[in-house]
Design an enzyme around this catalytic site. Sequence first.
Site, mmCIF file in Angstrom:
data_model
loop_
_atom_site.group_PDB
_atom_site.id
_atom_site.type_symbol
_atom_site.label_atom_id
_atom_site.label_comp_id
_atom_site.label_asym_id
_atom_site.label_seq_id
_atom_site.Cartn_x
_atom_site.Cartn_y
_atom_site.Cartn_z
ATOM 1 N N ASN A 68 -32.678 27.082 -41.977
ATOM 2 C CA ASN A 68 -31.296 26.606 -41.984
ATOM 3 C C ASN A 68 -31.312 25.081 -42.127
ATOM 4 O OD1 ASN A 68 -28.884 25.420 -40.858
ATOM 5 N ND2 ASN A 68 -28.310 27.456 -40.163
ATOM 6 N N HIS A 91 -28.632 20.745 -40.481
ATOM 7 C CA HIS A 91 -28.748 19.472 -39.779
ATOM 8 C C HIS A 91 -29.247 18.329 -40.652
ATOM 9 C CE1 HIS A 91 -27.118 21.101 -36.281
ATOM 10 N NE2 HIS A 91 -28.132 21.887 -35.996
ATOM 11 N N HIS A 105 -24.535 26.854 -43.298
ATOM 12 C CA HIS A 105 -23.265 27.306 -42.701
ATOM 13 C C HIS A 105 -22.165 26.389 -43.216
ATOM 14 C CE1 HIS A 105 -21.029 28.382 -38.666
ATOM 15 N NE2 HIS A 105 -20.272 28.555 -39.738
ATOM 16 N N ARG A 114 -18.851 25.414 -42.625
ATOM 17 C CA ARG A 114 -17.841 25.547 -41.567
ATOM 18 C C ARG A 114 -16.479 25.171 -42.117
ATOM 19 N NH1 ARG A 114 -20.674 25.779 -36.314
ATOM 20 N NH2 ARG A 114 -18.610 25.832 -35.424
ATOM 21 N N ARG A 151 -18.087 20.057 -41.241
ATOM 22 C CA ARG A 151 -18.683 18.970 -40.453
ATOM 23 C C ARG A 151 -20.081 18.585 -40.917
ATOM 24 N NH1 ARG A 151 -19.851 21.940 -34.708
ATOM 25 N NH2 ARG A 151 -17.617 22.365 -34.857
ATOM 26 N N THR A 176 -22.875 27.831 -33.209
ATOM 27 C CA THR A 176 -22.372 29.186 -33.017
ATOM 28 C C THR A 176 -22.715 29.649 -31.598
ATOM 29 O OG1 THR A 176 -22.949 29.503 -35.321
ATOM 30 C CG2 THR A 176 -22.298 31.458 -34.100
HETATM 31 N N1 PXP Z 1 -28.474 32.138 -37.119
HETATM 32 C C1 PXP Z 1 -27.153 31.885 -37.000
HETATM 33 C C2 PXP Z 1 -26.191 32.987 -37.295
HETATM 34 C C3 PXP Z 1 -26.695 30.608 -36.630
HETATM 35 O O1 PXP Z 1 -25.375 30.370 -36.494
HETATM 36 C C4 PXP Z 1 -27.628 29.574 -36.428
HETATM 37 C C5 PXP Z 1 -27.151 28.190 -36.123
HETATM 38 O O2 PXP Z 1 -26.555 27.638 -37.246
HETATM 39 C C6 PXP Z 1 -28.990 29.886 -36.576
HETATM 40 C C7 PXP Z 1 -29.388 31.182 -36.894
HETATM 41 C C8 PXP Z 1 -30.052 28.864 -36.374
HETATM 42 O O3 PXP Z 1 -30.024 28.446 -35.041
HETATM 43 P P1 PXP Z 1 -30.871 27.203 -34.597
HETATM 44 O O4 PXP Z 1 -30.285 26.004 -35.309
HETATM 45 O O5 PXP Z 1 -30.667 27.150 -33.117
HETATM 46 O O6 PXP Z 1 -32.279 27.464 -35.005
#
Ligand code: PXP
Length: 241
Positions: free
Chosen positions: A6, A9, A42, A44, A48, A100
Amino acid sequence: MRLAVNIDHIATVREARGGIEPDPVHAAVIAELAGAEGIVCHLREDRRHVNDRDVRVLREVVSTKLDLEMAATGEIIAFALDVLPDLVTIVPEKREELTTEGGLDVAANVRFYTDLVSAMHDKRIDVSYFIDPDLHQVEAAARCGANIIELHTGTYANSRSRAEAEAELTRLRLAAEAASEAGLIVTAGHGLDRRNIAPICRIPQIEEVSIGHALISRAMFVGMKGAVEEMLDTIATATRM
Ligand code: PXP
């Protein structure tokens, strides 16, 4: 077990200055070159971090699998149907939350989520519902015709004692078994890092993990390539144990 990265960030850091750097698209390319088998972002409602341009460029560039995490709102559904990610992961979304906070209540609105699956499948987009490890929700996701469920591992990751962690792992195991028996592909994510991921890797039905925060944090010190490679090593070692 596959790793999906993901890259939200990276966009969070970009938005801190409102410019064009760092670019989440660059992060996605490096993550794929380092062995990630999926890229997650994501979009949003408040934009953001990741924005519309990011998702459109990622759609062009990602060669593994693009997973668009999203709330099931009219505007974002229309966007997904236009951009055509490989997969959408449907999550609950609150404006005031930092991230989330929990799984989706699919059982409360089976009709709506069934229609959503049909609309996405018509465009050949797979649908994953992000749910708590709750058998009632697993059954509802299967009834809606989803292909995939992503089990929320946040409660496990935030547990404060071994007993709490073990109790949550039991719920995750039972939910993964039930989902697999119902024909669903099972993935997991939220709050996972190199210290807590091993027990998740040992749940055989979980085929993929989705990791953001821990990976991007680590990438600040060792680079994106190093962070992804380390995580893949950790997963491989845990899976062999
Ligand atoms: N899966 C989902 C559905 C999420 O919303 C998130 C956070 O965006 C993640 C996985 C990844 O979580 P983390 O950033 O805590 O690794």
